[in-house]
Design a protein around this motif. Structure first.
Motif, PDB file in Angstrom:
ATOM      1  N   UNK A 167     -10.768  -0.591  -2.001  1.00 45.27           N
ATOM      2  CA  UNK A 167     -10.114  -0.989  -0.894  1.00 45.27           C
ATOM      3  C   UNK A 167      -8.484  -0.568  -1.036  1.00 45.27           C
ATOM      4  N   UNK A 168      -8.226  -0.040  -2.402  1.00 45.76           N
ATOM      5  CA  UNK A 168      -6.848   0.210  -2.611  1.00 45.76           C
ATOM      6  C   UNK A 168      -6.574   1.577  -2.237  1.00 45.76           C
ATOM      7  N   UNK A 169      -5.539   1.789  -1.158  1.00 45.10           N
ATOM      8  CA  UNK A 169      -5.220   3.164  -0.629  1.00 45.10           C
ATOM      9  C   UNK A 169      -4.303   4.132  -1.735  1.00 45.10           C
ATOM     10  N   UNK A 170      -4.843   4.263  -3.015  1.00 42.46           N
ATOM     11  CA  UNK A 170      -4.301   5.193  -3.755  1.00 42.46           C
ATOM     12  C   UNK A 170      -5.628   5.851  -4.662  1.00 42.46           C
ATOM     13  N   UNK A 171      -5.275   7.005  -5.141  1.00 41.39           N
ATOM     14  CA  UNK A 171      -6.468   7.630  -5.919  1.00 41.39           C
ATOM     15  C   UNK A 171      -6.010   7.662  -7.519  1.00 41.39           C
ATOM     16  N   UNK A 172      -5.040   8.146  -7.819  1.00 43.55           N
ATOM     17  CA  UNK A 172      -4.539   8.310  -9.249  1.00 43.55           C
ATOM     18  C   UNK A 172      -3.173   8.314  -9.327  1.00 43.55           C
ATOM     19  N   UNK A 180       9.495   8.503 -14.880  1.00 41.63           N
ATOM     20  CA  UNK A 180       8.981   9.465 -14.647  1.00 41.63           C
ATOM     21  C   UNK A 180       7.470   9.494 -14.467  1.00 41.63           C
ATOM     22  N   UNK A 181       7.326   9.235 -13.170  1.00 42.28           N
ATOM     23  CA  UNK A 181       5.871   8.674 -12.798  1.00 42.28           C
ATOM     24  C   UNK A 181       5.489   9.304 -11.379  1.00 42.28           C
ATOM     25  N   UNK A 212       5.718  10.495  -5.076  1.00 37.18           N
ATOM     26  CA  UNK A 212       4.614   9.996  -4.384  1.00 37.18           C
ATOM     27  C   UNK A 212       3.768  11.265  -3.500  1.00 37.18           C
ATOM     28  N   UNK A 213       2.811  11.373  -3.663  1.00 37.37           N
ATOM     29  CA  UNK A 213       1.875  12.116  -2.545  1.00 37.37           C
ATOM     30  C   UNK A 213       0.978  11.266  -1.885  1.00 37.37           C
ATOM     31  N   UNK A 214       1.211  11.588  -0.420  1.00 38.37           N
ATOM     32  CA  UNK A 214       0.348  11.204   0.533  1.00 38.37           C
ATOM     33  C   UNK A 214      -0.599  11.822   1.167  1.00 38.37           C
ATOM     34  N   UNK A 223       5.052  14.443   0.924  1.00 40.25           N
ATOM     35  CA  UNK A 223       5.538  14.404  -0.597  1.00 40.25           C
ATOM     36  C   UNK A 223       6.901  13.909  -0.569  1.00 40.25           C
ATOM     37  N   UNK A 224       7.195  12.509  -1.614  1.00 38.34           N
ATOM     38  CA  UNK A 224       8.340  12.146  -1.663  1.00 38.34           C
ATOM     39  C   UNK A 224       8.861  12.069  -3.060  1.00 38.34           C
ATOM     40  N   UNK A 225      10.036  12.377  -3.309  1.00 35.71           N
ATOM     41  CA  UNK A 225      10.670  12.591  -4.494  1.00 35.71           C
ATOM     42  C   UNK A 225      12.001  11.486  -4.779  1.00 35.71           C
TER      43      UNK A 225
END
Length: 447
Positions: free
Chosen positions: A77-82, A110-111, A159-161, A170-172
């Motif tokens: 149910x979580x909207x993320x992969x890795x 640095x994530x 963050x990559x959506x 892409x958010x930096x």
């Protein structure tokens, strides 16, 4: 008597020594197992597989320092992969290792994380798939654990959506400082240094995020885009279909940021307007209204030839007086309605335009020229611009083709009428010699 006392004292000291040794051994065992315990509890808390390259525990400072962390989502149910984290520090109190609940705060640096609103979990199906969500009372939650994260500080993230198809956001330079307000509710202000979404790019950006058990709510969104900006709010449900709703407002946004590359050399201006976006599972749609200041269009070269034929100035690459439209988008198809493009006292274009995912154009337009101009040539007005309204005479135009090769059906009718008009004695189309008028008509045919 003295001997009895000595024996009693020795016995008490031995018991105390054994108790201290036992307690010390228990504490040492708890400390020794704390590293693995924290990792396991973190896995339970976020519903993910956690792999760590190195762990450094300093129990007296109350810190667990980790490096080379990789996360793989286990919660469908979580909207993320890795995700990946270069370094992280977990802060705790040593005395809390004995309590049933262990509060901690986490700092990461640095994530990066990959979000997938349309996915229902990791790319590989779990060994024991979740039952159909429609039969469940609510979204699945990670297994409970005694670890309680009260604060999360993140710096220098990305963050990559992943959206439908090959589209990505892409958010930096992402930074935030989030706190748990209780009952599983988190709130934070997120800042980012840049954002890329197709042709749209933004510099300094910010948004307030409130994460609740069943949804994430966004408010106060602001993206700085060149001299313009985007504001808005919305929410994303933490359910298997990940329903999303966004309400955005653009102000003075460069038009080339909103159109595909094929159109960027043909359109210019500053866009303002409203947009609402809704998505569910693998479908998405948007609708709204736009207006363009300082609009310049270079997509209809035949318009210049039409205006030239009747003695009016060209309209390509000049500031228009109005350019507005309503729009809707669904399944990669764009529909423009209520199009109204004006150059005062020269021309107006109204109607609708459809653009399919392959870039094919289907436009049903009306071209209006001032009635004072068309009235000078009866054949042109009777056969082509036959409908009069608002001091303009109008002709239907069907626009087809692609951005690099647009076609229209007005030219053949226009040429027939102009040739008939030019054949009349003393009534040439424009106040030029017959040869000049013929050359102009040939230039239209060359289009």
């Amino acid at each position: 008597m003295n001997r009895t006392v000595l024996i009693l004292v020795a016995t008490v000291l031995l018991v105390v020594f054994l108790l201290v040794a036992g307690a010390g051994g228990f504490i040492w065992w708890k400390i020794s197992s704390l590293k693995q315990d924290l990792v396991q509890q973190l896995e339970k808390k976020i519903g993910a597989q956690v792999q760590v390259s190195s762990l450094d525990l300093d129990p007296w400072a109350g810190e667990l320092r980790a490096a080379g962390i990789s996360l793989t989502n286990d919660n469908p149910t979580a909207p993320w992969q890795k995700g990946d984290i270069s370094q992280a520090t977990v802060h705790f109190r040593l005395l809390d290792i004995f309590s049933s609940t262990m509060p901690v705060s986490v700092e990461v640096g640095s994530w990066n994380v990959v979000l997938s609103p349309y996915a229902s979990g990791p790319s590989e199906a779990p060994a024991n798939p979740m039952p159909d969500a429609s039969t469940q009372p609510g979204p699945a939650s990670p297994a409970p654990g005694r670890l309680r994260v009260d604060k999360l500080v993140a710096q220098d993230g990305s963050v990559e959506i992943d959206l439908s198809g090959d589209r990505k956001i892409l958010v930096h330079g992402v930074n935030f400082d989030a706190e748990n307000n209780g009952a599983g509710v988190w709130s934070t202000d997120v800042q980012a240094t840049s954002l890329e979404a197709g042709t749209l790019s933004a510099d300094a950006s910010s948004v307030h995020v409130r994460a609740e058990p069943n949804e994430i709510v966004f408010s106060g969104l602001r993206l700085a885009c060149d001299q313009g900006f985007v504001t808005g709010e919305g929410q994303v449900a933490l359910t298997p279909d990940h329903r999303a709703h966004l309400a955005l407002k653009a102000t003075q946004l460069p038009l080339e940021m909103l159109v595909a590359a094929a159109w960027q050399m043909k359109l210019a201006g500053l866009v303002s307007g409203d947009l609402t976006y809704d998505s569910q599972a693998d479908s998405a749609s948007a609708k709204g209204q736009i207006s363009i200041d300082h609009a310049k269009f270079n997509v209809l070269p035949w318009l210049d030839k039409v205006t030239s034929l009747v003695g009016l100035p060209e309209v390509s690459n000049v500031d228009l007086d109005q350019a507005t439209a309503d729009f809707s988008w669904k399944d990669q198809s764009l529909h423009l309605t209520n199009v109204d493009v004006r150059k005062n006292d020269v021309m107006r274009v109204t109607g609708s335009i459809d653009l399919d995912p392959a870039g094919n154009v289907d436009g049903k337009l009306k071209l209006g020229l001032p009635s004072t101009v068309t009235g000078k040539w009866p054949a042109l007005q009777d056969q082509v611009f036959s409908f009069q309204q608002d001091d303009y005479n109008w002709a239907d135009v069907h626009l087809t083709g692609t951005p690099d090769h647009l076609q229209e059906d007005l030219t053949p009718r226009l040429l027939t009428a102009t040739l008939q008009e030019g054949a009349k004695d003393g009534n040439l189309l424009i106040d030029q010699a017959t040869k000049q008028a013929t050359d102009l008509i040939k230039s239209v045919l060359g289009n």
